[in-house]
Design a protein around this motif. Structure first.
Motif, mmCIF file in Angstrom:
data_model
loop_
_atom_site.group_PDB
_atom_site.id
_atom_site.type_symbol
_atom_site.label_atom_id
_atom_site.label_comp_id
_atom_site.label_asym_id
_atom_site.label_seq_id
_atom_site.Cartn_x
_atom_site.Cartn_y
_atom_site.Cartn_z
ATOM 1 N N LEU A 1 0.882 -1.157 0.000
ATOM 2 C CA LEU A 1 0.000 0.000 0.000
ATOM 3 C C LEU A 1 0.930 1.221 0.000
ATOM 4 N N HIS A 2 0.916 1.959 -1.090
ATOM 5 C CA HIS A 2 1.856 3.081 -1.255
ATOM 6 C C HIS A 2 1.291 4.345 -0.615
ATOM 7 N N ILE A 3 2.156 5.014 0.134
ATOM 8 C CA ILE A 3 1.745 6.265 0.791
ATOM 9 C C ILE A 3 2.768 7.361 0.524
ATOM 10 N N TRP A 4 2.270 8.523 0.146
ATOM 11 C CA TRP A 4 3.080 9.735 0.053
ATOM 12 C C TRP A 4 2.617 10.652 1.190
ATOM 13 N N PRO A 5 3.213 10.513 2.394
ATOM 14 C CA PRO A 5 2.724 11.277 3.557
ATOM 15 C C PRO A 5 3.250 12.707 3.503
ATOM 16 N N ARG A 6 2.335 13.673 3.620
ATOM 17 C CA ARG A 6 2.764 15.075 3.499
ATOM 18 C C ARG A 6 2.188 15.937 4.610
ATOM 19 N N GLY A 7 1.917 15.351 5.771
ATOM 20 C CA GLY A 7 1.437 16.139 6.903
ATOM 21 C C GLY A 7 -0.060 16.305 6.864
ATOM 22 N N LYS A 8 -0.546 17.455 6.398
ATOM 23 C CA LYS A 8 -1.988 17.691 6.373
ATOM 24 C C LYS A 8 -2.674 17.050 5.168
ATOM 25 N N PHE A 9 -1.883 16.492 4.270
ATOM 26 C CA PHE A 9 -2.492 15.796 3.130
ATOM 27 C C PHE A 9 -1.638 14.598 2.757
ATOM 28 N N MET A 10 -2.172 13.735 1.932
ATOM 29 C CA MET A 10 -1.388 12.585 1.480
ATOM 30 C C MET A 10 -2.011 11.990 0.230
ATOM 31 N N LEU A 11 -1.160 11.244 -0.469
ATOM 32 C CA LEU A 11 -1.606 10.461 -1.624
ATOM 33 C C LEU A 11 -1.384 8.998 -1.264
ATOM 34 N N ILE A 12 -2.340 8.130 -1.641
ATOM 35 C CA ILE A 12 -2.094 6.693 -1.473
ATOM 36 C C ILE A 12 -2.386 5.984 -2.792
ATOM 37 N N ALA A 13 -1.854 4.770 -2.939
ATOM 38 C CA ALA A 13 -2.122 3.985 -4.153
ATOM 39 C C ALA A 13 -2.243 2.514 -3.783
ATOM 40 N N LEU B 1 -6.954 15.684 0.848
ATOM 41 C CA LEU B 1 -6.480 17.075 0.858
ATOM 42 C C LEU B 1 -7.542 17.964 1.516
ATOM 43 N N PRO B 2 -7.114 18.950 2.334
ATOM 44 C CA PRO B 2 -8.108 19.860 2.911
ATOM 45 C C PRO B 2 -8.910 20.609 1.839
ATOM 46 N N TYR B 3 -10.143 20.937 2.159
ATOM 47 C CA TYR B 3 -10.968 21.734 1.247
ATOM 48 C C TYR B 3 -10.448 23.161 1.144
ATOM 49 N N GLU B 4 -10.021 23.705 2.302
ATOM 50 C CA GLU B 4 -9.573 25.099 2.319
ATOM 51 C C GLU B 4 -8.166 25.216 2.902
ATOM 52 N N GLY B 5 -7.527 26.355 2.666
ATOM 53 C CA GLY B 5 -6.198 26.585 3.230
ATOM 54 C C GLY B 5 -5.140 26.655 2.146
ATOM 55 N N LYS B 6 -3.888 26.726 2.579
ATOM 56 C CA LYS B 6 -2.783 26.931 1.640
ATOM 57 C C LYS B 6 -2.750 25.824 0.582
ATOM 58 N N HIS B 7 -2.599 24.584 1.033
ATOM 59 C CA HIS B 7 -2.639 23.466 0.095
ATOM 60 C C HIS B 7 -4.003 22.821 0.206
ATOM 61 N N SER B 8 -4.866 23.099 -0.763
ATOM 62 C CA SER B 8 -6.265 22.680 -0.620
ATOM 63 C C SER B 8 -6.934 22.569 -1.986
ATOM 64 N N PHE B 9 -8.075 21.903 -1.988
ATOM 65 C CA PHE B 9 -8.838 21.796 -3.232
ATOM 66 C C PHE B 9 -9.237 23.173 -3.753
ATOM 67 N N GLU B 10 -9.580 24.102 -2.832
ATOM 68 C CA GLU B 10 -10.035 25.419 -3.303
ATOM 69 C C GLU B 10 -8.918 26.190 -4.012
ATOM 70 N N ASN B 11 -7.655 25.815 -3.741
ATOM 71 C CA ASN B 11 -6.549 26.501 -4.400
ATOM 72 C C ASN B 11 -5.994 25.766 -5.621
ATOM 73 N N LEU B 12 -6.576 24.624 -5.939
ATOM 74 C CA LEU B 12 -6.120 23.878 -7.127
ATOM 75 C C LEU B 12 -7.197 23.939 -8.202
#
Lengths: 454, 454
Positions: free
Chosen positions: B208-220, B234-245
């Motif tokens: 189970l692959h994990i890219w741990p990045r603190g407040k967000f992560m990717l898994i495969a 990924l958070p909805y709001e904030g610096k790294h968030s869906f609202e900013n992508l």
């Protein structure tokens, strides 16, 4: 924009107070209620009683109607405790002159709706809202879910429709809406102690009477006509419970054992008990309270609490008072920001009074009959008298101040730690009034003076 | 009574497994689903992946279908961590030979519905339930809320209709129904790493692959066809968030910064990201789960959890396994008692796996990249190897045992206290493998051996 067109759903206490505030700003206000006009409904003059305290009065004063309401209330300056086999005794709520006010919900609500009508509010009774278009601020009313609906459009909609709010229910269908409803294992039932001859009071008038019995209790609040409205709080299940009080005999046995001093005062006990409904006690929390700049929840619709601190109405009235200040701060313009600011500011306070109210069941039903608790209160009161600048008791902070509920809860926890320490001192019951005890508290308070907020 | 007439609302994994269990008892079983037959729907072979572990397999074995499912799964014996600027590295999940199994929800659900149909279950797809008469166990289906409805009557109704259960919604209208829904501030989005040439795996297959990045992560998670199903949390709001992508450029900048090693593996990243929905993560709790002897909730309908322990399906399958045993204990007769026993036994476990799942986001997204955490895991694993009778790591207890979730949570807390102590020892990183450390843990464990449940 003073020709703003506002809908308020719910003509209860919070809805009608909010209407008065918004009418004063020159807005057009329409109140919808699915129930008939309470002013025309059958009404005995007695009903669930409220305890109006500083936060409530403050909100009424601000809109200039406190003088209309004062004559409807009866001041209660303390608890009167009724313990089996003991003379009843009093516990003051606060300092000399401080009191909470017993007011009938029905009497108060009628008066406030009269004021709304007199000040130009549009009242639509017997009109049930079935659906809300949140993003367009549209309401749909009709006879039934399946009948044709009438559509209304507004600038803003305020959901003041209580614990089982239809407005909130509509918001709950959306994603990312946090919501919880949590029921107590106890329910409640309204009973009555009628007035004596010539409208005399058969219990001491200016007290909130409590018969604390551990897992259950009876309380009584005075009415203007000399009667008392009583409420029995009792578990639904278990040894002493509603499920075990199904016959007249069982009820009277129970009553003779636990509330013998009230039997002669309650001639309609049996019929009241079996005819009046048993009602549930629920805490409701949710977030967000607002949908963009269109819809917002106020009062019980946003934060229903159990009644053991007597603050449901007071918290709702404070919502209206604070919301009004926020509207003014944004010059009645940016409603997205107004609603965001409102929910951000009020949510921690709503959560705090929910916790305080839940915890107070234990204090009222159990601790008020406990000598150690009474001693603790006495020590605390004495210290607060000597050093009023160092100590405001939790009950006073909640009820006789307008410090935020959140702050009251936090400071109350720290005070409780100090009092736990004091009560653990050897022979505390023998030297509770000693100056060394007062000095001990003072040292502990001063060590964390800032964190006690005094 | 083997001609018992049962309705199951929801043809998902829990609904179809429950159908197989009830069919085996000789009951007549009808499954309703508002969606079309998943076996006939457009289906890519890829979809949200599940991690089947011991509890899930156990429930499949009991009904004799584990052998049908095994070929659909890919064993994953550990995590593979991808940290920026470091070689990827592995963390085993348990002991040699222990693994969880990546299975596509769609593939598994199709297979199980095939089995239900083959064993005589009646399947009613595209039939939406609009109302339930709880006390009569009647269902009402129809085209819309306002269209004419069709009425069905059953002996019992099982609500297996997931997190946004219509059956539960119906029970919620009653008084004294505790309910909460709580959303995370993060949402998730499905993405994909396609197979390499000739169906090869472009990442290590059995991890189970994990890219741990603190407040967000990717898994495969791996699929049978060589592809990986990826999920971005990924958070909805904030610096790294869906609202900013919101633009292709912003997305690619973000991806290059945080997941550079995956860019070449994800040729459809941009279209997947902007075409696939962003989904919310919710924890749902309620009580009671049952209405008298008529209706009961099972699986996500009773207890939806966030996916960070991979136990949503496993907990639901365990519900079915335990419910089956309870039905047998009452000889399929007293359904009031069957449902009461079921909810009483399962509720603390559902609450525990909800807490464990919520806590595990932090472990996956943050701690797996933290050297102190890795050292802690290593010490714990070593101690468990030497003294398997004294220590079973929390992850293993949840995933590779069938000890109750509630017990796992409680024992896990006590183990964490011991490990906190160990990690606070001076120079722990230099002597982590020393025998004195092992002895220290042993002493602490033996002091509370019973409370560790070993």
């Amino acid at each position: 924009m003073s020709n703003r067109n506002i809908a308020i759903v719910g003509s209860g206490l919070v809805g009608s107070l909010l209407a008065l505030y918004l009418l004063k700003k020159g807005y057009k206000v329409t109140i919808f209620d699915r129930r008939p006009d309470i002013r025309k409904a059958e009404f005995s003059g007695r009903s669930i009683n409220l305890a109006m305290s500083n936060r409530g009065w403050n909100a009424l004063k601000q809109i200039g109607i406190a003088d209309d309401i004062v004559p409807l209330g009866i001041p209660m300056d303390g608890r009167c405790l009724h313990v089996v086999g003991k003379e009843s005794y009093n516990q003051p709520y606060g300092k000399e002159g401080e009191a909470i006010y017993s007011i009938s919900r029905g009497v108060l609500n009628r008066k406030m709706i009269d004021l709304v009508a007199a000040r130009g509010g549009v009242l639509k009774f017997n009109e049930k809202i079935w659906n809300i278009d949140l993003s367009e601020a549209k309401l749909y009313s009709g006879e039934s879910a399946k009948s044709p609906w009438k559509e209304y459009q507004f600038d803003q909609i305020f959901g003041c429709d209580g614990a089982f709010s239809m407005v909130r229910h509509n918001m709950q269908r959306r994603s990312r809406f946090d919501y919880s409803q949590s029921f107590l294992e106890a329910g409640y039932k309204e009973l009555t102690i009628p007035a004596g001859e010539g409208g005399t009071y058969l219990l001491e008038k200016n007290k909130l009477h409590i018969w604390p019995r551990g897992k259950f209790m009876l309380i009584a609040l005075p009415n203007l006509d000399g009667s008392f409205t009583c409420t029995l709080f009792l578990p639904y299940e278990g040894k002493h419970s509603f499920e075990n009080l199904t016959t007249k005999e069982a009820l009277l046995d129970f009553w003779k054992m636990f509330f013998p001093d009230t039997l002669a005062l309650m001639p309609t006990l049996v019929s009241d008990f079996f005819e009046n409904p048993t009602s549930a006690l629920v805490t409701i929390k949710c977030f967000p309270w607002a949908y963009k700049d269109k819809v917002v929840l106020v009062g019980d619709a946003a934060h229903a609490i159990v009644p053991f601190y007597g603050h449901g109405m007071n918290a709702g009235f404070e919502d209206v008072y604070e919301l009004d200040k926020i509207i003014d701060a944004f010059e009645g313009d940016d409603w997205g920001q107004i609603f965001k600011t409102f929910q951000k500011q009020r949510k921690p306070n709503a959560d705090a009074i929910a916790t305080l109210s839940y915890n107070n069941f234990l204090e009222m039903s159990q601790k008020t009959a406990d000598p150690t608790f009474l001693l603790r209160k006495k020590i605390e009161r004495k210290f607060a008298e000597i050093y009023p600048e160092l100590w405001k008791p939790l009950y006073s902070r909640v009820t006789f101040s307008r410090n935020s509920y959140h702050e009251a809860l936090e400071i109350g926890k720290r005070q409780a730690q100090i009092m736990d320490e004091i009560m653990a001192l050897p022979d505390i019951e023998l030297r509770s009034e000693d100056s060394e005890i007062m000095t001990h508290i003072k040292t502990r308070v001063e060590a964390q003076r800032i964190s006690l907020g005094v």
